[in-house]
Design a protein around this motif. Sequence first.
Motif, PDB file in Angstrom:
ATOM      1  N   GLN A 139      42.173  47.950  44.862  1.00 54.60           N
ATOM      2  CA  GLN A 139      41.003  48.592  44.259  1.00 54.60           C
ATOM      3  C   GLN A 139      41.375  49.262  42.939  1.00 54.60           C
ATOM      4  O   GLN A 139      40.653  49.139  41.940  1.00 54.60           O
ATOM      5  CB  GLN A 139      40.398  49.610  45.230  1.00 54.60           C
ATOM      6  N   VAL A 149      35.686  46.554  42.974  1.00 51.35           N
ATOM      7  CA  VAL A 149      35.699  45.968  44.310  1.00 51.35           C
ATOM      8  C   VAL A 149      34.385  46.368  44.960  1.00 51.35           C
ATOM      9  O   VAL A 149      34.059  47.560  45.029  1.00 51.35           O
ATOM     10  CB  VAL A 149      36.891  46.473  45.144  1.00 51.35           C
ATOM     11  N   VAL A 150      33.604  45.394  45.411  1.00 55.36           N
ATOM     12  CA  VAL A 150      32.282  45.717  45.944  1.00 55.36           C
ATOM     13  C   VAL A 150      32.157  45.498  47.440  1.00 55.36           C
ATOM     14  O   VAL A 150      31.240  46.030  48.073  1.00 55.36           O
ATOM     15  CB  VAL A 150      31.169  44.927  45.209  1.00 55.36           C
ATOM     16  N   VAL A 169      32.290  51.032  48.247  1.00 56.53           N
ATOM     17  CA  VAL A 169      32.546  49.645  48.630  1.00 56.53           C
ATOM     18  C   VAL A 169      31.882  49.345  49.977  1.00 56.53           C
ATOM     19  O   VAL A 169      32.080  50.069  50.958  1.00 56.53           O
ATOM     20  CB  VAL A 169      34.058  49.365  48.711  1.00 56.53           C
TER      21      VAL A 169
END
Length: 276
Positions: A139, A149-150, A169
């Motif tokens: 991340q 970063v999702v 996230v």
Amino acid sequence: MRIYISADMEGVTGLVDADDVQPGGRDYERGRARMAEDVNAAVRGALAAGAAHILVNDAHGPMRNLLPEALHPAARLVRGRPKQLGMLEGLTGEYDAVLCVGYHSRAGAPGVLSHSFMGHEIEDMWLDGRPVGEIGLAQATAAALGVPVVALTGDDTACAEMTEWDASVATVPVKYARDRFAAELRPDTEARKAIEETVTAALTPAPRRPARSAAGATLAVRWQSASVARTLLGIPGVTADDPRTVRATGPLPALYRQFGVWMRVAASLTNQPPYC
């Protein structure tokens, strides 16, 4: 929209043991097929959100686990090693989002197949004084490139670690740890539907980019072996905290690349299986 997928294996749906994830293990061939199914669910979710380009990096062990013919045809695959950026090979600031599929919790955590990069060779890691493993370092490195970063998939402890590191996230627990080699499993269809739907939601609307910073970061690693730490002191900029702990400071992702060199040095000095 350009999407990057870093695919590990320990956090894949249904996998709980070294024999599931190590080449030569009695269930490895089955495990690599399951890895492809989790990745394909993420690819379908990204496509539903409007992704025009998807790159998948096989980020586990030998990095030759995903069979090209098993991968969704809309995705490109980075396969094999060595890779300068390891688990993030191919990631650049041109991508709009990162998806972490099949990730696991850091060394010492009570999660399924928990470790940090090298099995028991790495006992602890810290990034800027904060306990970190593969999740947090991925991340932070992606953020340094300006890419968020999702979404992350893995067991519940990996999901909790991601939330602790970055609560924005989205996470998908595909199994619930009972111990390091045991878990309560979500049914395959349920888990993969959750992956697909969560990825689509995480990419809709298009995610905001984190602010890039030129500031340096400090990475510290405590090794099981003092000889590894001692050898790493031959690298300029590496200093010792104690006989088994070394640290270095520099910008990400350059520091991530240097850590890859540390691991190659450690691998040349040790011969331990990763889950002992």
